[in-house]
Design an enzyme around this catalytic site. Structure first.
Site, PDB file in Angstrom:
ATOM      1  N   GLY A 376       0.812  -1.202   0.000  1.00 22.87           N
ATOM      2  CA  GLY A 376       0.000   0.000   0.000  1.00 22.87           C
ATOM      3  C   GLY A 376       0.845   1.251   0.000  1.00 22.87           C
ATOM      4  O   GLY A 376       2.065   1.221   0.169  1.00 22.87           O
ATOM      5  N   GLY A 378       0.242   5.489   1.294  1.00 19.16           N
ATOM      6  CA  GLY A 378      -0.630   6.501   1.860  1.00 19.16           C
ATOM      7  C   GLY A 378       0.089   7.816   1.999  1.00 19.16           C
ATOM      8  O   GLY A 378       1.217   7.999   1.527  1.00 19.16           O
ATOM      9  N   GLY A 379      -0.576   8.790   2.648  1.00 17.29           N
ATOM     10  CA  GLY A 379       0.033  10.086   2.843  1.00 17.29           C
ATOM     11  C   GLY A 379       1.279  10.012   3.691  1.00 17.29           C
ATOM     12  O   GLY A 379       2.188  10.835   3.570  1.00 17.29           O
ATOM     13  N   ASP A 493      -9.305  11.492  10.141  1.00 18.06           N
ATOM     14  CA  ASP A 493      -9.348  10.964   8.772  1.00 18.06           C
ATOM     15  C   ASP A 493      -9.995   9.581   8.737  1.00 18.06           C
ATOM     16  O   ASP A 493      -9.452   8.636   8.170  1.00 18.06           O
ATOM     17  CB  ASP A 493      -7.937  10.910   8.189  1.00 18.06           C
ATOM     18  CG  ASP A 493      -7.949  10.802   6.658  1.00 18.06           C
ATOM     19  OD1 ASP A 493      -8.993  11.099   6.058  1.00 18.06           O
ATOM     20  OD2 ASP A 493      -6.928  10.419   6.078  1.00 18.06           O
TER      21      ASP A 493
END
Length: 709
Positions: A376, A378-379, A493
Site C-alpha cells: 500500500g 498513503g500520505g 481521517d
C-alpha cells in the site's frame, strides 16, 4: 483378533483409515506410530485402560473438545504429530488452541530422566530442566507449557511384564560421572524431544550421552550392545549409533554436536531403535535409544550474548526498570500536566526510546523493502509486508521523504499508539529510528482495507451480519478514542481505507495520530487540513474547527458505504443527485431504506437493521455538529439498546437545500472541466461558476460535503 492383547504395526508406512468397529475387545496396546494413516480416529478404540500411540500419522486434526483429548478418559494416548494440519504447532501440540509464544526464545536445556540441574561451564551458568517427574509408559506424550518443550515416547519392553514405568528412566547411583550424565531417558522404539516457540534461525545442538546401564567390569552387564538412529528435524544425522563405541567404553561421557535450522519455530530431535543390537542379554535387556541431556543454543549474536554472562541479566533488569520508570513519568506528564505544550514536548522527547527494532531486522523482514512486498501507499508513505524471525507477519509503514509529515509527527504517532490498546484499533508492535529512517511496525491485517473489499473488486463478499459487525466494531473503536482512553484522540481521517480487516473480518482503525493540522497555513480552506474529501465534516473542511464530532460525521459516511457497497466520494446515483448521501436523504423521506442496501446481497439482509443503519448514518452526518450523537450512543443504537431518533427534513425544505445545490454546480462544472478541480485543490479554481455564490453555499454544506470530489 478376539483374544489379541497387543497390536503393533508401527514404522510400516501403512495407508488407509482405522475401521470404525474393532472387534478385539481385549486389546491393551495399540501401536500405529510412523505410518500414513488418515481419516478420523474412531471412538471405538478409545476405551479406558488402553495404551494407544497414533504419533507420526496424517489423521484429521483432533480439537480440544473431541473424545481423544478429554482428560477424564482413563487411557494413555500419544497424538504427537498425528494430524494432517498444516499448522506446525498444532502437529506437535495436539488438542490445543493457538499458542502465545514469547519473543526471542532461542535456547533449550534438558536433563533427560533427571531433575532440574544447574550446570556451570566456560560459557556461564545454565539450568537444565528435568523430566524425572514424568514416569513414562508405552504411549507417552508430555509437554511443559511454561517452558515450551516436551517429549513423545512409544513402545513396550516386551521381555518384561513388571516394573514397566521404572525402566523408562535410567539412574546410575554412584560413579565419577558428572551429575548430568548419571540419569537418562530410554525408550523401546522411538523417543522424540521437541521444543516450540523458538526464534527461527541456525542452532547448535549438543546431545549428551553416557551408557549407564552396561558396565566395563567383564561381567554379564558388559555383554549388551545398544544401537539406534538419531534424527534432527527429520534428517538422519547418526545411523546405527553406539554410545560405547563412540565413547570408548560404558559409563563415559560423550557429546555429539550438530548444526540445524529452525524455520517453523519448532525443533524436533528423534532417537529411533531400528531393531539392531542386544534385546535379551543381559537379563531384562534394555534395548532402545537412550539420551542423558540436550543443549540447544542459537547462533544469533543477540541471543549468544544474553547467555554468556549472568551479569547481563542484572543489566537488562536495571534497563527495563529504568524504561518502565521513564514511561510512567512520561504518562504522568502527558495525562496530568496543565501545560499542554510542555506535556507534548516531554512525550516527544522520550518516545524515541520506545524503538525496539533495528533497521537490519526490518530490512531482513521486508527483503530490504522489496517492491514485491509493498502492500500500500498513503500520505505517510509506503507500507510493506514483512516476516519476523519468530514467524510473526508485520506491516511496516515507512515515512516518505516527500511526505508532509516529519519526525515530530512520527514521534507523536508512536507516543499515542503505544498508550492505546483496543480490539478495534490496529496494534503497534514497535518502531525504528535508525539512519534517518522513521518506521512503524504494525500487526498485519490479512483482509486488507474495508475500501478494498467494498469498492475495488475484491473476491471477498461481506454478508449482512459481517457488515453489522464491522459498523459496530468501528463505532466501538471510535468510542474508545473519544471517551474511554486516558488520551482523548480525534482521528481526523476516518474513511474506508483506514479501516482494516483481520483474518476473521473484525474491523480495526488505523492511522490515528498521523494526521496533523498545519499551524502555519491560516487560509479559509486549507489543503493541509488532515482529512479526505468525501469524508470531512463541513465545519472542519471550511474553518478547521476540529472536535470529535468531525469523526462522527466521517463515521456516518463509512456506515452508508457499508450499507450500499458504494463510495460516497465517487458514486453518483443519477443526474438528479450529486452524491451517495443526497440519494440516501431522498430515500429516507420516502422511508424506502431497502433500495439503499447493496444489490450484491441479493435480499439477504434484515430490513429493520438496514433502516437502523441508514438512520444512524444520516444522524451522524447532520450538518450541525451539536446534533450528531457521541460514539458511545452510536454503539448503543446499533446494538438496539437505544432508539434512533427520526430526523427527516420536510420535502419542501429539502428540495431547496443550498448544500446540495452547490454540490450539483460543482459536479456539472467538473464534468465539463474535470482537469480543473482535483482532490483538495483550492475551490477558488472554480471561479468560473460563480465564486461568491459558491462560497455562500458552501457555508451551509453540512452532510453533503462528501459530494465535493
Amino acid at each position: 483378533m478376539k483374544n489379541l492383547l497387543m497390536l503393533d504395526v508401527s514404522f510400516n508406512m501403512l495407508v488407509g483409515e482405522i475401521p470404525n468397529d474393532i472387534s478385539a475387545k481385549n486389546l491393551k496396546f495399540i501401536f500405529l506410530t510412523h505410518n500414513l494413516l488418515t481419516g478420523n480416529v474412531p471412538d471405538t478404540i478409545l476405551q479406558d485402560g488402553r495404551n494407544i500411540d497414533l504419533s507420526y500419522n496424517d489423521f484429521t486434526y483432533l480439537g480440544p473438545q473431541q473424545p481423544a483429548c478429554q482428560e477424564n478418559m482413563k487411557l494413555n494416548i500419544n497424538l504427537f504429530r498425528s494430524s494432517s494440519t498444516e499448522n506446525s504447532l498444532r502437529r506437535v501440540l495436539p488438542c490445543s488452541e493457538a499458542v502465545d509464544c514469547p519473543p526471542h526464545r532461542c535456547s533449550v536445556y534438558l536433563n533427560c530422566g533427571g531433575n532440574d540441574l544447574t550446570i556451570n561451564d566456560k560459557d556461564g551458568k545454565f539450568v537444565y530442566e528435568g523430566d524425572a517427574a514424568v514416569a513414562g509408559g508405552v504411549s507417552t506424550y508430555f509437554k511443559n507449557s511454561k517452558s515450551f518443550w516436551g517429549f513423545s515416547s512409544t513402545g513396550d519392553f516386551m521381555d518384561d511384564n513388571d516394573l514397566q514405568n521404572v525402566r523408562y528412566i535410567q539412574h546410575l547411583p554412584s560413579s565419577n560421572l558428572s551429575e548430568l550424565y548419571t540419569t537418562a531417558r530410554i525408550s523401546p522404539i522411538s523417543l522424540t524431544y521437541f521444543s516450540y516457540c523458538l526464534e527461527n534461525g541456525n542452532y547448535t545442538v549438543n546431545l549428551l550421552f553416557a551408557e549407564i546401564y552396561f558396565a566395563n567390569d567383564g561381567t554379564y552387564r558388559s555383554l549388551g550392545k545398544r544401537i539406534f538412529d538419531v534424527y534432527i528435524q527429520d534428517k538422519l544425522v547418526q545411523k546405527q549409533f553406539n554410545i560405547e563405541d563412540e565413547a570408548d567404553g560404558a559409563q563415559k561421557p560423550l557429546i555429539k554436536q550438530f548444526n540445524t535450522s529452525v524455520t517453523n519455530s519448532t525443533l524436533e530431535i528423534q532417537f529411533y531403535w531400528a531393531g539392531k543390537g542386544t534385546t535379551r542379554i543381559p537379563h531384562r535387556g534394555v534395548y532402545g535409544p537412550l539420551v542423558s541431556a540436550i543443549a540447544v543454543k542459537s547462533n544469533f549474536k543477540h541471543c549468544s550474548k544474553d547467555l554468556k554472562k549472568g551479569a547481563l541479566y542484572i543489566i537488562v533488569g536495571v534497563v527495563m526498570f529504568s524504561i518502565t520508570l521513564l514511561v510512567l513519568c512520561v504518562l504522568w506528564w502527558r495525562f496530568y500536566s496543565r501545560d499542554k505544550q510542555r506535556k507534548e514536548e516531554d512525550l516527544r522527547g522520550s518516545e524515541v526510546q520506545a524503538a525496539c527494532y533495528s533497521l537490519k531486522q526490518i530490512k531482513a523482514a521486508t527483503n530490504n523493502f522489496d517492491s514485491a512486498n509493498k502492500i500500500g501507499e498513503g500520505g505517510f508513505g509506503p507500507v510493506y509486508q514483512g516476516l519476523l524471525p519468530n514467524g510473526t507477519v508485520i506491516a511496516v509503514k515507512q515515512l516518505s521523504s516527500r511526505s508532509k509529515q516529519g519526525s515530530q509527527e512520527f514521534l507523536n504517532e508512536v507516543g499515542l499508539i503505544t498508550c492505546l490498546q483496543h480490539p478495534n484499533l490496529v496494534r503497534l508492535y514497535g518502531c525504528c529510528t535508525e539512519a534517518e529512517q522513521f518506521l512503524l511496525i504494525y500487526e498485519y491485517m490479512e483482509n486488507n482495507s474495508l475500501a478494498h473489499t467494498l469498492f475495488e473488486g475484491s473476491q471477498l463478499m461481506l454478508d449482512w451480519p459481517t457488515r453489522i459487525k464491522i459498523c459496530i466494531g468501528i463505532a466501538r473503536g471510535l468510542a474508545f478514542l473519544h471517551e474511554e482512553s486516558q488520551l482523548r484522540i480525534v482521528h481526523r481521517d476516518i474513511k474506508a481505507t483506514n479501516v482494516l480487516l483481520d483474518r476473521d473480518l473484525n474491523p480495526k482503525i488505523s492511522d490515528f495520530g498521523l494526521a496533523r493540522l498545519n499551524e502555519e497555513e491560516k487560509t479559509h480552506i486549507s489543503t493541509r487540513v488532515a482529512g479526505t474529501i468525501g469524508y470531512m465534516a463541513p465545519e472542519y473542511a471550511l474553518w478547521g474547527y476540529l472536535t470529535s464530532k468531525a469523526d462522527v460525521y466521517s463515521y456516518g459516511v463509512v456506515v452508508m458505504e457499508v450499507v450500499t457497497g458504494k463510495s460516497n466520494s465517487s458514486f453518483v446515483p443519477m443526474s438528479d443527485f450529486c452524491c451517495l448521501l443526497e440519494w440516501a436523504c431522498r430515500l429516507q423521506q420516502r422511508e424506502n431504506y431497502s433500495e439503499l442496501v447493496d444489490r450484491r446481497l441479493g435480499g439477504s439482509f434484515d430490513v429493520e437493521e438496514a433502516e437502523r443503519l441508514v438512520k444512524v448514518s444520516l444522524l451522524c452526518t447532520n450538518g450541525s455538529p451539536s446534533l450528531r450523537p457521541p460514539m458511545s450512543d452510536v454503539v448503543s443504537m446499533l446494538e438496539g439498546r437505544l432508539n434512533v431518533p427520526d430526523v427527516i427534513p420536510e420535502p419542501g425544505t429539502f428540495s431547496d437545500d443550498s448544500r446540495f445545490k452547490a454540490m450539483r454546480e460543482i459536479f456539472r462544472h467538473q464534468q465539463g472541466q474535470s482537469s480543473n478541480i482535483i482532490g483538495t485543490q483550492r475551490l477558488t479554481n472554480a471561479a468560473s461558476i460563480g465564486t461568491q455564490s459558491l462560497t455562500n453555499s458552501l457555508a451551509d454544506i453540512g452532510s453533503s460535503s462528501a459530494c465535493s470530489h
